[in-house]
Structures are given as structure tokens and as C-alpha cells.
Design a protein around this motif. Structure first.
Motif, PDB file in Angstrom:
ATOM      1  N   ILE A   1     139.421  53.568 -17.830  1.00 43.76           N
ATOM      2  CA  ILE A   1     138.792  54.648 -17.075  1.00 43.76           C
ATOM      3  C   ILE A   1     138.429  54.147 -15.679  1.00 43.76           C
ATOM      4  O   ILE A   1     137.837  53.088 -15.518  1.00 43.76           O
ATOM      5  N   GLY A   2     138.786  54.936 -14.661  1.00 41.75           N
ATOM      6  CA  GLY A   2     138.471  54.584 -13.276  1.00 41.75           C
ATOM      7  C   GLY A   2     139.255  55.494 -12.342  1.00 41.75           C
ATOM      8  O   GLY A   2     140.059  56.310 -12.798  1.00 41.75           O
ATOM      9  N   PRO A   3     139.060  55.371 -11.044  1.00 43.94           N
ATOM     10  CA  PRO A   3     139.856  56.183 -10.112  1.00 43.94           C
ATOM     11  C   PRO A   3     141.336  55.832 -10.242  1.00 43.94           C
ATOM     12  O   PRO A   3     141.679  54.654 -10.380  1.00 43.94           O
ATOM     13  N   ARG A   4     142.202  56.823 -10.222  1.00 41.73           N
ATOM     14  CA  ARG A   4     143.639  56.533 -10.289  1.00 41.73           C
ATOM     15  C   ARG A   4     144.053  55.714  -9.074  1.00 41.73           C
ATOM     16  O   ARG A   4     143.631  56.010  -7.952  1.00 41.73           O
TER      17      ARG A   4
ATOM     18  N   PRO B   1     140.949  50.324 -10.718  1.00 43.80           N
ATOM     19  CA  PRO B   1     141.537  51.648 -10.913  1.00 43.80           C
ATOM     20  C   PRO B   1     141.801  51.896 -12.396  1.00 43.80           C
ATOM     21  O   PRO B   1     141.889  50.950 -13.180  1.00 43.80           O
ATOM     22  N   GLY B   2     141.924  53.167 -12.755  1.00 47.76           N
ATOM     23  CA  GLY B   2     142.039  53.502 -14.171  1.00 47.76           C
ATOM     24  C   GLY B   2     143.323  54.210 -14.575  1.00 47.76           C
ATOM     25  O   GLY B   2     144.015  54.796 -13.752  1.00 47.76           O
ATOM     26  N   LEU B   3     143.586  54.127 -15.861  1.00 45.28           N
ATOM     27  CA  LEU B   3     144.687  54.874 -16.467  1.00 45.28           C
ATOM     28  C   LEU B   3     144.387  56.365 -16.375  1.00 45.28           C
ATOM     29  O   LEU B   3     145.261  57.198 -16.170  1.00 45.28           O
ATOM     30  N   THR B   4     143.117  56.695 -16.519  1.00 42.52           N
ATOM     31  CA  THR B   4     142.641  58.064 -16.324  1.00 42.52           C
ATOM     32  C   THR B   4     141.273  57.984 -15.668  1.00 42.52           C
ATOM     33  O   THR B   4     140.682  56.909 -15.592  1.00 42.52           O
ATOM     34  N   GLY B   5     140.790  59.119 -15.174  1.00 43.57           N
ATOM     35  CA  GLY B   5     139.499  59.104 -14.501  1.00 43.57           C
ATOM     36  C   GLY B   5     138.880  60.484 -14.391  1.00 43.57           C
ATOM     37  O   GLY B   5     139.469  61.485 -14.817  1.00 43.57           O
ATOM     38  N   TRP B   6     137.694  60.523 -13.813  1.00 43.64           N
ATOM     39  CA  TRP B   6     136.931  61.768 -13.679  1.00 43.64           C
ATOM     40  C   TRP B   6     137.681  62.796 -12.829  1.00 43.64           C
ATOM     41  O   TRP B   6     137.707  63.985 -13.145  1.00 43.64           O
ATOM     42  N   ALA B   7     138.336  62.335 -11.762  1.00 43.05           N
ATOM     43  CA  ALA B   7     139.107  63.260 -10.922  1.00 43.05           C
ATOM     44  C   ALA B   7     140.328  63.792 -11.681  1.00 43.05           C
ATOM     45  O   ALA B   7     140.725  64.946 -11.507  1.00 43.05           O
ATOM     46  N   GLN B   8     140.907  62.955 -12.535  1.00 40.12           N
ATOM     47  CA  GLN B   8     142.092  63.348 -13.298  1.00 40.12           C
ATOM     48  C   GLN B   8     141.827  64.545 -14.186  1.00 40.12           C
ATOM     49  O   GLN B   8     142.684  65.416 -14.355  1.00 40.12           O
TER      50      GLN B   8
ATOM     51  N   GLU C   1     131.591  60.258  -7.677  1.00 45.24           N
ATOM     52  CA  GLU C   1     130.686  60.731  -8.729  1.00 45.24           C
ATOM     53  C   GLU C   1     130.838  59.862  -9.972  1.00 45.24           C
ATOM     54  O   GLU C   1     129.852  59.535 -10.643  1.00 45.24           O
ATOM     55  N   TYR C   2     132.083  59.470 -10.247  1.00 41.61           N
ATOM     56  CA  TYR C   2     132.316  58.583 -11.397  1.00 41.61           C
ATOM     57  C   TYR C   2     131.600  57.243 -11.208  1.00 41.61           C
ATOM     58  O   TYR C   2     130.978  56.721 -12.141  1.00 41.61           O
ATOM     59  N   ILE C   3     131.662  56.684  -9.993  1.00 45.13           N
ATOM     60  CA  ILE C   3     131.020  55.388  -9.715  1.00 45.13           C
ATOM     61  C   ILE C   3     129.524  55.474 -10.026  1.00 45.13           C
ATOM     62  O   ILE C   3     128.946  54.571 -10.623  1.00 45.13           O
ATOM     63  N   LYS C   4     128.898  56.579  -9.620  1.00 44.78           N
ATOM     64  CA  LYS C   4     127.459  56.750  -9.850  1.00 44.78           C
ATOM     65  C   LYS C   4     127.117  56.902 -11.333  1.00 44.78           C
ATOM     66  O   LYS C   4     126.088  56.419 -11.797  1.00 44.78           O
ATOM     67  N   LYS C   5     127.997  57.565 -12.083  1.00 45.94           N
ATOM     68  CA  LYS C   5     127.704  57.862 -13.490  1.00 45.94           C
ATOM     69  C   LYS C   5     128.314  56.853 -14.466  1.00 45.94           C
ATOM     70  O   LYS C   5     128.142  56.995 -15.671  1.00 45.94           O
TER      71      LYS C   5
ATOM     72  N   VAL D   1     134.963  60.904 -20.538  1.00 47.86           N
ATOM     73  CA  VAL D   1     136.195  61.016 -19.749  1.00 47.86           C
ATOM     74  C   VAL D   1     137.416  60.824 -20.636  1.00 47.86           C
ATOM     75  O   VAL D   1     138.401  61.562 -20.526  1.00 47.86           O
ATOM     76  N   LEU D   2     137.346  59.855 -21.538  1.00 47.31           N
ATOM     77  CA  LEU D   2     138.470  59.590 -22.440  1.00 47.31           C
ATOM     78  C   LEU D   2     138.738  60.789 -23.352  1.00 47.31           C
ATOM     79  O   LEU D   2     139.892  61.206 -23.523  1.00 47.31           O
ATOM     80  N   PHE D   3     137.688  61.356 -23.903  1.00 41.42           N
ATOM     81  CA  PHE D   3     137.831  62.523 -24.787  1.00 41.42           C
ATOM     82  C   PHE D   3     138.409  63.720 -24.030  1.00 41.42           C
ATOM     83  O   PHE D   3     139.340  64.381 -24.501  1.00 41.42           O
ATOM     84  N   LEU D   4     137.896  63.977 -22.832  1.00 39.65           N
ATOM     85  CA  LEU D   4     138.381  65.108 -22.032  1.00 39.65           C
ATOM     86  C   LEU D   4     139.820  64.880 -21.555  1.00 39.65           C
ATOM     87  O   LEU D   4     140.581  65.830 -21.395  1.00 39.65           O
TER      88      LEU D   4
END
Length: 196
Positions: free
Chosen positions: A113-116, A139-146, A164-168, A177-180
Motif C-alpha cells: 500500500i502506498g502512492p502508485r 510507492p505501492g501496488l495499490t493506494g488511496w488514490a487508486q 491524505e494517505y501519508i497523514k492516515k 485500502v487493501l479491502f477496498l
């Protein structure tokens, strides 16, 4: 910081190793399909931006013909569909083309999980992410923006979501994030030719 520097890295390593072992028969099937469908290598390597704006080569299953222009996001190509192979269409729709990034995670170049990771020449996105310190994490395989628009998002909004992901960032938020992400993949949401 303890979560980001130690726990998250340990989870990434364990889950990517398990994923590689469990999915290895599936990898073999996909490799055979790619080789039978079109000429060229099985894997596609592309220069991307990693933590602290260092560079690495991201791995994907090749979904495009070998004469496709390099380092150009698919959505910026004229008639992108003409470059995508038959097997590639399926891989992109299901996001299975991203599976080889398990190897990038095992090597410590990426996180689950992280920014693409941005392309090395996506200077506008890299600069915008600097405002949110989104280039300071793996960077991530998936992320909040994804899961909040994926390829459909304008750069400023994508970078803001990365911030926003960095803060949370936490174990519980990563699990969310993984579930979504799994839900999004099952529904093929937010996927448009050109993906990152």
C-alpha cells in the motif's frame, strides 16, 4: 514511524513471499498465455520513481505489442487499443498485469500500500506530490488514490489523495485500502486505458 519503518516493511515481505509461493502456478499459466498470444518478452520493465525520488524498474506482465512507444502513458497514445494484445486486454481489465510487482515488493522497492509509482518523466505529478511529502514513502501496488478514481483523477487531486494517505498511514488504514482495492478490482472500477 515505527509502523512505516518496521512493521509495514515486515508485513510487505511476508505477504509478498506468501503471494509468490501461492500464485506461482498461476504465474506459469499467464506466462504461457502471453507467449502464445504475441511475440516479445513476458515481462514489461519501466523506469519509475521510488522512495525519496530514487528510481527503479517496475515489473508488469507485458500487455502491449513490442512496437508500442516507450515511456508514454497509454491514455496519451493515439488509438491505444491498437497496441494492446488480446491477452493484455484481459490482464488489464482484471489488474493481473500488476502481479509481477510482488517481486518489486520482495526486493524492498515497493510496498503493498502506498502512492502508485510515477513514471520517471511525470514531472508534474512528482512536483505536486512533493507538497504532500508523498515522494518520501515507498510507492505501492495499490493506494488511496487508486481506489478513489485511479486513472480518472487529475494530477492535483491524485497528489492530494496521496498526501491524505501519508497523514492516515496505519495498519488499520492499510487494511481498509487493501479491502477496498479488492472490491474495486472485482468491479473493474476506475480503470481506463493509460494506467499507471
Amino acid at each position: 514511524m515505527v509502523y512505516q519503518n518496521y512493521i509495514k516493511k515486515m508485513i510487505d515481505f511476508i505477504l509478498s513471499l506468501l503471494g509468490l509461493i501461492i500464485l506461482s502456478p498461476f504465474f506459469i499459466i499467464l506466462i504461457l498465455c502471453i507467449k502464445l498470444d504475441s511475440r516479445g518478452p513476458v515481462f514489461f520493465k519501466q523506469r519509475r520513481i521510488a522512495i525519496n525520488k530514487s528510481e527503479f524498474y517496475i515489473l508488469k506482465f507485458r500487455t502491449m505489442k513490442i512496437d508500442t512507444p516507450k515511456d508514454t502513458p497509454t491514455h496519451l497514445l493515439k488509438n491505444p487499443e491498437s497496441y494492446i494484445t488480446r491477452v493484455g486486454k484481459f490482464l488489464r481489465k482484471t489488474s493481473l498485469d500488476e502481479l509481477p510487482q510482488i517481486l518489486n515488493i520482495l526486493k524492498g522497492e515497493m510496498s503493498i500500500i502506498g502512492p502508485r509509482p510515477a513514471l520517471w518523466n511525470q514531472y508534474d505529478l512528482i512536483k505536486e506530490r512533493d507538497k504532500y511529502k508523498a515522494n518520501d514513502v515507498a510507492p505501492g501496488l495499490t493506494g488511496w488514490a487508486q481506489i478513489n478514481g485511479r486513472d480518472e483523477l487529475p494530477i492535483k487531486e491524485k497528489a492530494a489523495l496521496d498526501g491524505e494517505y501519508i497523514k492516515k498511514m496505519s495498519f488499520l488504514f492499510d487494511m481498509k485500502v487493501l479491502f477496498l482495492t479488492l472490491l474495486s478490482v472485482l468491479k473493474s472500477q476506475g480503470v481506463k486505458e493509460g494506467a499507471n
